[in-house]
Design an enzyme around this catalytic site. Structure first.
Site, PDB file in Angstrom:
ATOM      1  CG  HIS A   1     -41.996  -3.093  -2.066  1.00 61.45           C
ATOM      2  ND1 HIS A   1     -42.927  -3.412  -1.174  1.00 61.45           N
ATOM      3  CD2 HIS A   1     -42.012  -1.589  -2.136  1.00 61.45           C
ATOM      4  CE1 HIS A   1     -43.441  -2.268  -0.854  1.00 61.45           C
ATOM      5  NE2 HIS A   1     -42.903  -1.024  -1.375  1.00 61.45           N
TER       6      HIS A   1
ATOM      7  CG  HIS B   1     -39.844   5.454   2.207  1.00 62.20           C
ATOM      8  ND1 HIS B   1     -40.899   4.787   1.719  1.00 62.20           N
ATOM      9  CD2 HIS B   1     -41.156   6.165   3.256  1.00 62.20           C
ATOM     10  CE1 HIS B   1     -42.148   4.996   1.941  1.00 62.20           C
ATOM     11  NE2 HIS B   1     -42.067   5.935   2.887  1.00 62.20           N
TER      12      HIS B   1
ATOM     13  CG  ASP C   1     -39.019   5.454  -5.501  1.00 56.38           C
ATOM     14  OD1 ASP C   1     -39.517   6.271  -5.790  1.00 56.38           O
ATOM     15  OD2 ASP C   1     -38.514   5.205  -4.281  1.00 56.38           O
TER      16      ASP C   1
END
Ligand code: ACO
Length: 429
Positions: free
Chosen positions: A308, A267, A365
């Site tokens: 994802h 995450h 990210d």
């Protein structure tokens, strides 16, 4: 004309149950399975909740196939371009963009709560100097309930709102304090004449021995990153906040749990891991070797910052952040070999059959760490940056749930352990 329900039939017993269809304003319809256990005697099995909607929400919409993200209906691209973080915070919490007076009042209130109780600094100083800042954040944010317990009547909407505002406001102060503790620097108090991101940068980097000028490039970059990270519907940390919230726990405890969930490398912890991975790859010539490792089922290595659960197309946040990384580096007059490496890694991975077939694209990210690095944020603080921004989403989702309380979140299981057996005395085992 009302929509016909789904019919689920147990082919063994011939029993059927009607499952009402729910349609939101957008997105895939769901069918309600509440009646299945009582009518058919089965529970549903969905590890990782890959096929389960856990709540109804009006806050954030994602179309993973199309690469769409909207907060309260507004496309993320427009908010990134035209709004600012506190306006987005107001929007997420309240459902509408503020008018000028509402914006000024909201900003003033967030600014007013920026200090933390002095004893909280004593609490922070109890950590070892090399404690991971996410461990400190989880502990310190959870402890806020002990400092601000006078206004914690969760049946009072005013108290709920105050707790939410306090967390948005104090999170940068706490994050900077955790960093300063690690550095051995004295406490920095929030300079309330500055805006939210400027204030945070000042608390992070100013030292008493020198005058600190906040860079407008850095403040703008933070504002953008905070907007992009502010909410993402029912991701793991937000679902954690809602689950803890469903027990009636106070919001500081809920957000502390969210911080812990965010820390995981699958995450929010991925932004720290991306930088470590890029440093490990080291050179463009090593990219094919690491792509091969990511594809190898027997190798636990994963391409951090790729993939994802919901996006099976470009993560729209990654597209904006990649562009911003170029701009920040150029405005600061820097070049970063890790940026070149990241671009090459993305290029090679996106041409690879494995990544194409599994629809693995860079996520939020992948490039954010390049910007944080350019702005002097240490790698161990990357996930803390995410937590500051996501606090807005966590408290907005918690407020939405608290305004319309649901039943306690309580999943079931498929029990695969021993069936009943008799206790055997220790001497006879
Ligand atoms: N590198 C290599 N292979 C991958 C990657 C990756 N980053 N991500 C997924 N895969 C593969 C899986 O091995 C799996 O292959 P299989 O079908 O042969 O078993 C397939 O793609 C599907 O992956 P799942 O793990 O089932 O997908 P899931 O939705 O459960 O996980 C996740 C999504 C956790 C984001 C995953 O893609 C991942 O671990 N990515 C790297 C960590 C990361 O960047 N996390 C940040 C996510 S964004 C955020 O939370 C802020």
């Amino acid at each position: 004309m009302s929509e016909k329900p789904m019919i689920l039939t147990d082919q063994n017993s011939g029993e059927s149950v009607e499952l009402p269809i729910n349609r939101g304003t957008e997105g895939e319809p769901t069918f309600e399975i509440k009646a299945v256990p009582s009518k058919l005697g089965y529970f549903t099995y969905d590890p990782g909740y890959a096929a389960t909607a856990s709540c109804t929400s009006k806050i954030t919409f994602i179309d993973g196939g199309m690469g769409i993200l909207r907060y309260r209906g507004y496309p993320i691209e427009q908010l990134a371009e035209q709004s600012d973080f506190l306006e987005v915070a107001f929007l997420l919490m309240n459902g509408e963009l503020p008018n000028r007076a509402e914006y000024d009042e909201f900003t003033a209130e967030i600014t007013y709560h920026s200090m933390v109780h002095e004893k909280l600094n004593t609490f922070i100083s109890g950590f070892h100097y090399d404690a991971h800042p996410m461990a400190m954040m989880a502990g310190v944010v959870g402890s806020l309930a002990a400092f601000y317990h006078a206004k914690l009547d969760m049946s009072d909407p005013g108290h709920r709102k105050l707790a939410a505002m306090r967390m948005i406001s104090k999170m940068p102060t706490i994050a900077a304090a955790c960093y300063r503790h690690h550095m051995g620097w004295p406490t920095a108090y929030p300079p309330n004449g500055l805006n939210y991101c400027e204030r945070f940068l000042h608390m992070m980097f100013s030292v008493p021995a020198e005058t600190y000028e906040v860079s407008s490039v850095a403040a703008r970059a933070f504002d953008l990153l905070f907007i992009l990270h502010a909410d993402h519907e029912q991701n793991a940390s937000t679902s954690t906040v809602r689950l803890v919230g469903s027990t009636g726990a106070n919001p500081y405890a809920c957000v502390a749990a969210g911080i812990s969930a965010l820390w995981g490398p699958a995450h929010g912890g991925a932004n720290e891991q991306v930088l470590k991975m890029l440093e490990q790859i080291g050179d463009v010539s090593n990219v094919p070797k690491f792509v091969a490792k990511a594809k190898d089922r027997d190798d636990p290595f994963r391409m951090m910052g790729f993939g994802h659960r919901v996006y099976k197309n470009f993560d729209p946040r990654a597209t904006i952040i990649r562009e911003a990384a170029h701009e920040v580096l150029s405005e600061l007059g820097q070049s970063d070999p890790l940026m070149d490496l990241a671009l090459e890694l993305e290029r090679i991975a996106l041409e690879d059959e494995y990544f194409i077939e599994k629809k693995l694209y860079p996520n939020v990210d992948f490039y954010s760490g390049i910007i944080y690095r350019a702005l002097g944020i240490p790698v161990s603080m990357f996930t803390v940056m995410f937590a500051i921004a996501r606090t807005v989403g966590w408290v907005s989702q918690w407020l939405e749930q608290s305004d319309n309380p649901t039943r306690i979140g309580r999943p079931r299981q498929v029990y695969a352990g021993e069936t009943e057996r008799n206790y055997v005395d220790i001497d006879q085992r």
